[in-house]
Write a protein that holds these residues in place. Structure first.
Motif, short mmCIF file in Angstrom:
data_model
loop_
_atom_site.label_atom_id
_atom_site.label_comp_id
_atom_site.label_asym_id
_atom_site.label_seq_id
_atom_site.Cartn_x
_atom_site.Cartn_y
_atom_site.Cartn_z
N ARG A 18 -13.65 -21.32 -23.30
CA ARG A 18 -12.78 -20.64 -24.28
C ARG A 18 -12.29 -19.30 -23.78
NH1 ARG A 18 -10.53 -24.23 -27.30
NH2 ARG A 18 -11.89 -25.48 -28.58
N VAL A 147 -7.71 -22.98 -24.18
CA VAL A 147 -7.32 -24.02 -25.14
C VAL A 147 -7.66 -25.40 -24.57
CG1 VAL A 147 -5.35 -25.06 -26.36
CG2 VAL A 147 -5.48 -22.57 -26.09
N ASP A 151 -7.84 -29.27 -29.36
CA ASP A 151 -7.28 -28.29 -30.30
C ASP A 151 -5.93 -28.75 -30.84
OD1 ASP A 151 -9.48 -26.74 -29.70
OD2 ASP A 151 -8.44 -25.58 -28.17
N LYS A 155 -8.20 -31.58 -37.33
CA LYS A 155 -9.49 -30.88 -37.44
C LYS A 155 -10.64 -31.90 -37.55
CE LYS A 155 -11.81 -27.42 -40.41
NZ LYS A 155 -13.02 -27.55 -39.67
N ARG A 158 -11.30 -33.25 -34.03
CA ARG A 158 -11.87 -32.17 -33.20
C ARG A 158 -13.33 -31.90 -33.58
NH1 ARG A 158 -8.04 -29.04 -33.90
NH2 ARG A 158 -8.77 -27.78 -35.65
#
Ligand code: K1U
Ligand code: ZN
Length: 176
Positions: A18, A147, A151, A155, A158
């Protein structure tokens, strides 16, 4: 190419994935060694692309090879790659990621992009890409910005993937 080394590929939920990677200030021997190791690691995985952060190095360096199995190798290096133009029209491709093994998902991205980058001599180039090359370049440049392709998914999808890999990492830490 004598001392190429396989490096470990970081797997989610490793927080380093990240991180924002830093631009390369000078394309020197250290960067060339990193690139050699990235190719060895990418071919061994096997994969068609790799960003330096996937081997724990937060520098803006990407390797790609989109040649098919029966074709000769076609290694490509992108130092400090930057999307300078993206088309309005979109394309959907199935993506995978060496940092999310054995998980694939359909991602919608601009169908064409123009990418500015440096080669291993520090020379500037611009490349217009479409198809798999456009997808991979966008996927790898995303890595440089922390990223991941998940992503770009819902949601629900993920969270499901993150939960599965977090559980696996926890189990691995308990048995280590
Ligand atoms: O960045 C990465 O994690 C590498 C990733 C690149 C990528 C693949 C597909 C769409 C977007 C980006 C991979 O290489 S996943 C493995 C893969 O696609 C593959 C492996 C062996 C043969 C053919 C493809
Ligand atoms: Zn990836």
């Amino acid at each position: 190419m004598a001392d190429m080394a396989l490096r470990d590929i970081l797997i989610i939920p490793d927080k380093r994935l990240r991180q924002l990677s830093e631009p390369v200030k000078k394309v020197d021997a250290g960067i060339r060694t990193l690139v050699e190791d990235m190719f060895e690691t990418m071919y061994d995985a096997p994969g068609i692309g790799l960003a330096a952060i996937q081997v724990g190095v937060p520098k803006r360096v990407v390797t790609l090879d989109l040649a098919k199995k029966e074709e000769p190798k076609s290694p490509q290096v992108f130092v400090n790659p930057e999307i300078v133009w993206a088309s309005d029209d979109k394309a959907i491709h199935e993506e995978g990621c060496l940092s999310i093994p054995e998980y694939y998902g359909d991602v919608e991205r601009p169908a064409q992009v123009k990418v500015k980058y440096l080669d291993l001599e520090g020379k500037t180039h611009e490349l217009e890409a479409s198809g798999l090359l456009a997808t991979c370049l966008q996927h790898e440049i995303d890595h440089l910005n922390g990223v991941l392709f998940i992503d770009h998914l819902s949601k629900l999808k993920r969270d499901r993937v993150l939960k599965k890999f977090s559980k696996a990492a926890k189990r691995a830490a308990e048995t280590a």
